[in-house]
Motif scaffolding. Structure first.
Motif, PDB file in Angstrom:
ATOM      1  N   ALA A   1      81.804  90.712  31.986  1.00 24.51           N
ATOM      2  CA  ALA A   1      82.778  90.576  33.189  1.00 24.51           C
ATOM      3  C   ALA A   1      82.779  88.898  33.483  1.00 24.51           C
ATOM      4  O   ALA A   1      83.889  88.461  33.790  1.00 24.51           O
ATOM      5  N   VAL A   2      81.544  88.419  33.488  1.00 22.26           N
ATOM      6  CA  VAL A   2      81.451  87.019  33.998  1.00 22.26           C
ATOM      7  C   VAL A   2      81.957  86.137  32.598  1.00 22.26           C
ATOM      8  O   VAL A   2      82.642  85.264  32.991  1.00 22.26           O
TER       9      VAL A   2
ATOM     10  N   THR B   1      82.071  77.302  26.877  1.00 24.64           N
ATOM     11  CA  THR B   1      81.155  78.191  27.771  1.00 24.64           C
ATOM     12  C   THR B   1      80.226  78.221  27.068  1.00 24.64           C
ATOM     13  O   THR B   1      80.034  78.148  25.855  1.00 24.64           O
ATOM     14  N   SER B   2      79.126  78.479  27.945  1.00 29.23           N
ATOM     15  CA  SER B   2      77.767  78.923  27.231  1.00 29.23           C
ATOM     16  C   SER B   2      77.016  79.646  28.319  1.00 29.23           C
ATOM     17  O   SER B   2      77.159  79.662  29.367  1.00 29.23           O
ATOM     18  N   THR B   3      76.382  80.887  27.824  1.00 29.97           N
ATOM     19  CA  THR B   3      75.665  81.643  28.620  1.00 29.97           C
ATOM     20  C   THR B   3      74.479  81.290  28.979  1.00 29.97           C
ATOM     21  O   THR B   3      73.578  80.662  28.300  1.00 29.97           O
TER      22      THR B   3
ATOM     23  N   GLU C   1      75.116  84.645  34.086  1.00 30.21           N
ATOM     24  CA  GLU C   1      75.626  83.065  34.609  1.00 30.21           C
ATOM     25  C   GLU C   1      76.318  82.427  33.222  1.00 30.21           C
ATOM     26  O   GLU C   1      75.703  82.530  32.415  1.00 30.21           O
ATOM     27  N   VAL C   2      77.395  82.029  33.265  1.00 31.39           N
ATOM     28  CA  VAL C   2      78.042  81.274  32.107  1.00 31.39           C
ATOM     29  C   VAL C   2      78.664  80.129  32.817  1.00 31.39           C
ATOM     30  O   VAL C   2      79.455  80.025  33.676  1.00 31.39           O
ATOM     31  N   ALA C   3      78.101  79.103  31.939  1.00 31.52           N
ATOM     32  CA  ALA C   3      78.625  77.367  32.389  1.00 31.52           C
ATOM     33  C   ALA C   3      79.918  77.329  31.759  1.00 31.52           C
ATOM     34  O   ALA C   3      80.157  77.747  30.555  1.00 31.52           O
ATOM     35  N   VAL C   4      80.693  76.661  32.318  1.00 32.62           N
ATOM     36  CA  VAL C   4      82.106  76.139  31.925  1.00 32.62           C
ATOM     37  C   VAL C   4      82.012  74.582  32.084  1.00 32.62           C
ATOM     38  O   VAL C   4      81.788  74.301  33.263  1.00 32.62           O
TER      39      VAL C   4
END
Length: 136
Positions: free
Chosen positions: A33-34, A68-70, A79-82
């Motif tokens: 979902a994230v 993106t990176s988990t 948490e996924v970074a963009v």
């Protein structure tokens, strides 16, 4: 990478149902979902990222250097970074500015404009999975 924390309110029922799921399965649902929300934010960032002009500037198009990176995957937290890929650190200078270059915010604008839609995407994906589990 810039960090955006999204708290989806109004999903207490979904949260209670997620608690009932097994930890591994629950973590995968939450991460999926994230990730859906992060993919939308990445696409939006690519659309408004700075673009270099002129000869010899290949590879300096912001849209080509956003990913993106988990960061975290736990049963109750994902948490996924963009943001800028590691090889595109120069995009951070565009966002924040330097001593000689004024800031040209693009990632913060992405989150300002897309936050509500990201929350809706995450909430919809969670509700869909919880409904499938509830049906059996």
């Amino acid at each position: 990478m810039s960090k955006l924390t999204v708290r989806v309110k109004g999903l207490e029922d979904a949260e209670r149902s997620l608690v009932r799921l097994r930890d591994v399965f629950q973590g995968r649902i939450l991460l999926a979902a994230v990730q859906d929300g992060a993919d939308y934010a990445r696409d939006l960032a690519e659309a408004i990222a700075p673009r270099a002009e002129g000869a010899g500037r290949r590879g300096y198009h912001g849209a080509d250097n956003i990913g993106t990176s988990t960061r975290t995957q736990k049963p109750t937290r994902a948490e996924v970074a963009v943001g800028a890929k590691p090889n595109a650190f120069w995009l951070n200078f565009q966002e924040l500015g330097t001593l000689f270059v004024p800031p040209n915010p693009w990632l913060s604008v992405t989150f300002d404009h897309g936050r509500t839609h990201v929350e809706m995407i995450i909430g919809a994906r969670l509700r869909r999975h919880v409904a499938m589990v509830a049906r059996g």
